[in-house]
Design an enzyme around this catalytic site. Structure first.
Site, PDB file in Angstrom:
ATOM      1  N   LEU A 141       0.848  -1.200   0.000  1.00 35.70           N
ATOM      2  CA  LEU A 141       0.000   0.000   0.000  1.00 35.70           C
ATOM      3  C   LEU A 141       0.880   1.245   0.000  1.00 35.70           C
ATOM      4  CD1 LEU A 141      -2.509  -1.411   2.621  1.00 35.70           C
ATOM      5  CD2 LEU A 141      -2.956  -1.106   0.176  1.00 35.70           C
ATOM      6  N   GLY A 142       1.851   1.235  -0.880  1.00 38.29           N
ATOM      7  CA  GLY A 142       2.750   2.393  -1.012  1.00 38.29           C
ATOM      8  C   GLY A 142       2.128   3.447  -1.899  1.00 38.29           C
ATOM      9  N   GLY A 177      -0.017   1.417  -4.538  1.00 35.76           N
ATOM     10  CA  GLY A 177      -1.019   0.503  -3.984  1.00 35.76           C
ATOM     11  C   GLY A 177      -2.080   1.208  -3.156  1.00 35.76           C
ATOM     12  N   ARG A 223       3.415  -3.628   5.301  1.00 37.95           N
ATOM     13  CA  ARG A 223       4.231  -3.713   6.511  1.00 37.95           C
ATOM     14  C   ARG A 223       4.013  -2.508   7.414  1.00 37.95           C
ATOM     15  NH1 ARG A 223      10.090  -5.102   4.184  1.00 37.95           N
ATOM     16  NH2 ARG A 223       9.519  -3.129   3.174  1.00 37.95           N
ATOM     17  N   GLY A 259       0.844   6.515 -12.567  1.00 36.94           N
ATOM     18  CA  GLY A 259       1.499   7.245 -11.493  1.00 36.94           C
ATOM     19  C   GLY A 259       0.514   7.727 -10.456  1.00 36.94           C
ATOM     20  N   LYS A 299       4.635  -3.285 -20.454  1.00 35.10           N
ATOM     21  CA  LYS A 299       4.835  -2.163 -19.528  1.00 35.10           C
ATOM     22  C   LYS A 299       6.293  -1.687 -19.572  1.00 35.10           C
ATOM     23  CE  LYS A 299       3.937   0.721 -16.125  1.00 35.10           C
ATOM     24  NZ  LYS A 299       5.061   0.847 -15.261  1.00 35.10           N
ATOM     25  N   HIS A 345       6.599   0.327 -22.610  1.00 37.86           N
ATOM     26  CA  HIS A 345       5.910   1.588 -22.304  1.00 37.86           C
ATOM     27  C   HIS A 345       6.845   2.528 -21.546  1.00 37.86           C
ATOM     28  CE1 HIS A 345       3.849   3.961 -19.185  1.00 37.86           C
ATOM     29  NE2 HIS A 345       2.865   4.136 -20.044  1.00 37.86           N
ATOM     30  N   GLU A 387       8.545   6.044 -22.553  1.00 38.87           N
ATOM     31  CA  GLU A 387       8.415   7.194 -21.638  1.00 38.87           C
ATOM     32  C   GLU A 387       9.769   7.883 -21.439  1.00 38.87           C
ATOM     33  OE1 GLU A 387       6.273   6.060 -17.945  1.00 38.87           O
ATOM     34  OE2 GLU A 387       7.949   7.036 -16.925  1.00 38.87           O
ATOM     35  N   TYR A 388      10.821   7.101 -21.270  1.00 40.75           N
ATOM     36  CA  TYR A 388      12.169   7.683 -21.163  1.00 40.75           C
ATOM     37  C   TYR A 388      12.484   8.520 -22.409  1.00 40.75           C
ATOM     38  CZ  TYR A 388      14.003   4.997 -17.125  1.00 40.75           C
ATOM     39  OH  TYR A 388      14.251   4.478 -15.874  1.00 40.75           O
TER      40      TYR A 388
END
Lengths: 294, 294, 294, 294
Positions: free
Chosen positions: B8-9, B12, B31, B114, B166, B169, B173-174
């Site tokens: 859940l960062g 998440g 955690r 993002g 991905k 992708h 993006e870079y």
């Protein structure tokens, strides 16, 4: 043969000596009276037998323009000027036309060899008419290394062709240096490499990458094994840029030479606006932290 | 649908909220007890109806390995795991085989969007069997933007294909970011440009270069018109490197994406060993002055 | 407002229509009588109220030069010319000075949007004096998309600044296209990718790489999913080259944009002299077989 | 000294001869009985005095793996294996550990010089313990050119360091070749250049770009002045790819070497999917014509 030489800097000074060692009589002029043989271009012209031969070895651009302009006014019909500096080949065509209008001959000559040329001889790339190049052969022969003429001298084509070849030579030089330098960094980055200077040294004989530039790298690493005293700021001096511009003009892909040029540009930036923007963007879409500006 | 979500960062946490807004019941574990709904993976497993669906959203590499390893041991036959993190596609094939040996299903899903995904919805690229992807469609539908499914969700292929897409992708993006950033620097370098932020702003509608990244650049320039507060140090996070490695593995020329990656590497160097060597070489052959090391 | 428009090609034809839709009266001239409203520049000048406003939309280079030259001779003091074509910014300064010598005003305007501009509106980047730009605002407003002016129009700076910004815009466009194209090839190279067009389609909403160019790629893949009918020969049209030349002139590293330009050059070579040399060299030192020339 | 040599191909065959010329007794084995001295690895082992010294010179990858595996099973404690092929340095560490488990010594040695090594001697880069490298010095001395050992041999570091250095050497080689090749194309593109082969020839002495590779280019141009018989299809053989992979792994920007690798990839494409996409895009937004697929 008696030649006039205008410009006695890092290159011209040594070239005068090598010409003299090769039996050419040289009257040299430079704005610095400590190295000049005569006090002015007028005196230089007066000192030369006719038809005169004058080698110009001054910085490309305005200074070369001014010197050739002055020579055009002061020389006589049948005299000859050689521009041995690093002029852009397009300048040669302008200079040649101007001098032709005065009945003065013109040839251009790319000169490679740097500070080692006095000792080793210079590699020479000449542009001009057959007749004019023929006239100057004794001087070319004095400047170039011993051995077969074709191994160190070429008559590339008409006026401008010599400097075009020299420009490409320098573009290649940019690419070669960058390739070696990337390899150097790849060795430096790896802790299993215990003898980096020894590795470059051992490439000098037998390997596919042996070259004069490699020998000079060995010398540089001998003087300062970690290059600790040397900054990573690298100038560029015209020919690299012109090479890429010619790549563009002729639709020739030149990614390695261009990479070398751009690496020099990057080396001179205290801070990269582009990378600030990339950092700002990553922060915007991903919430990635930015670093404060230096 | 009731799903378990591990991790859940930054990503998440928002995804849990968007899933819930979309009518999915979510039990989340992290955690960090402040954000977690349950105190352990065991509790999470116990809370889910069978067959269970568990979405893993933790950092790629060892942590993902450990979580999938633990799930493999603790889940039951018929349960399903989705790795929504930024794992390398080669890892998926390993994880899928391991879980299959326990009769646990596996799919991978690249998630883009993002920090804006909560509000806008996420672009999703899934890899797995038809049956498994079908099973998870309600969750994909909750996460993606409204509108046609095919505009924001794709079943790319078998296990690993989602993360491969991905990865590409992100490689793109870079390249996109680098192209805009080079343009930014070209505008910043020219004094005839009197309104740089306004120029980016005016590109938002009507021009060929309009994009979401452009909108974010406008936002960044709005917050700090000269990017004065932002350093030029740029991290990279895996997918860019993997993209270039895949370019190599598949013999695909990828010069623009690679240029973007190398620009980030350069941005992080306090001093460039390569450019020290180029400077040392110029000194050796041409007597050009070097700068002292910083 | 009543404007004269010279050049009714792919861009100008549509722009006339969009101007008219926006309430601007337009008298258009083109060498092609089928699209022209009047038969000559003289007639066009005669048709316009004074002070006249003339928008030039013809190919950059000699044709623009000729048209502006003719306008300078035929317009009256206080009239105004806008060059909306793809002239190099250095040309604007020349054109502006020439017209100023006739007391004719001049502004340059980069126009982006391609064949979609009629429908979507055009992104506009203008260069000129405050007063002159102000004068033309109704025309800019008709051409640009609806919504806030600042989102699609910018007064970048003095004469030339508009075309400089447009040049950079196009340089960025080269880089963006190359980045997407490399990603496309990386997906095409990998057999685990089962739905390549679907992957591009699913990037349109929610992902970080969404953009108008991406929407057009989806459209292209929709029309021809494997691009089977399309050759890999790609033209370039000036602005990409000028952007790299400006990168060189301003010592700005621009590796991604340059990679895009060089990729186009390569795409047009039937055979690469450089790669012949690399092949010849590998044969020389390693005995590696060469392939016969095509 | 009596050594066993496994692999008598393009490199090994010549190396056997040079070793013998240097006074080393060599028993050679190859799957090709026409060049082999013995009929099997068993016979080779039986022919050598203990402690045995075996030099492996077979293709990197599976074949080297198999040979070293067999040697590990058949050699005795105290024997020594040297891998002189082009193995990736990471393989050395695996092979060294495996042989160490059998009390067999191991060193790796990068060998440069190509088909000219027989005559010129080989440049050598060795990795291993001091004691092991010491043991093999007579063989290294026979292989390398005459003169000071340090000019053609280096003990780079522990096991793997020799091949790492050789990999970087080859990466540099890619970059050097590309730089020269781009210069070649820039000369070939310009009609004012009337003597292209002569220009390369004249660079051999005196210029900054003189090198062994340059000498080989002169030779190639001597044989075929326009390279008319040589195709532009260029293989790559591992080390170039590994060099770029190490650049990525160590965050070292390596744009010139990478450009060289990508140029080879491009040279092998019959048609570029990326450039098809760029062409398709230009058609979509600008109505620019595409060419039909080849």
């Amino acid at each position: 043969v008696h030649i006039g030489l205008i410009g006695l800097g890092k290159m011209g000074f040594n070239m005068r000596e090598r010409m003299r060692n090769g039996g050419i009589e040289v009257t040299g002029f430079d704005r610095n009276p400590e190295v000049a043989d005569v006090g002015s271009i007028d005196e230089l012209i007066a000192a030369l037998p006719t038809p005169r031969l004058v080698w110009v070895m001054v910085p490309a651009g305005d200074i070369t323009d001014a010197v050739i302009g002055e020579l055009g006014e002061k020389l006589s019909a049948g005299d000859m000027v050689i521009d041995g500096g690093n002029s852009r080949f397009t300048e040669d065509q302008k200079h040649g036309a101007f001098l032709a209008s005065k009945d003065v001959r013109f040839a251009d000559c790319g000169v490679s060899g740097g500070v080692w040329g006095l000792q080793n001889g210079y590699g020479l790339m000449a542009g001009g008419s057959d007749e004019d190049i023929e006239l100057a052969l004794p001087v070319f022969d004095a400047l170039r290394p011993e051995g077969e003429r074709a191994d160190s001298f070429v008559h590339v084509g008409g006026v401008g062709a010599g400097h075009y070849a020299k420009m490409v030579h320098n573009g290649i030089e940019y690419g070669l240096m960058q390739a070696y330098a990337e390899g150097y960094e790849l060795l430096a980055a790896k802790d299993i490499i215990k003898d980096l200077p020894g590795t470059f040294r051992a490439w000098q004989k037998g390997t596919v990458v042996r070259s004069w530039l490699l020998d000079l790298m060995v010398k540089a690493l001998d003087e300062d094994p970690g290059l600790a005293s040397i900054g990573d700021y690298v100038e560029d001096s015209g020919e690299g840029r012109w090479t890429v511009e010619e790549a563009i003009a002729n639709a020739v892909p030149a990614p390695a030479i261009t990479a070398a040029l751009f690496a020099r540009f990057s080396s001179r930036e205290d801070s990269s606006p582009a990378m600030k923007m990339v950092s700002a963007l990553r922060n915007q879409f991903g919430g990635h932290a930015t670093r404060p500006a230096k």
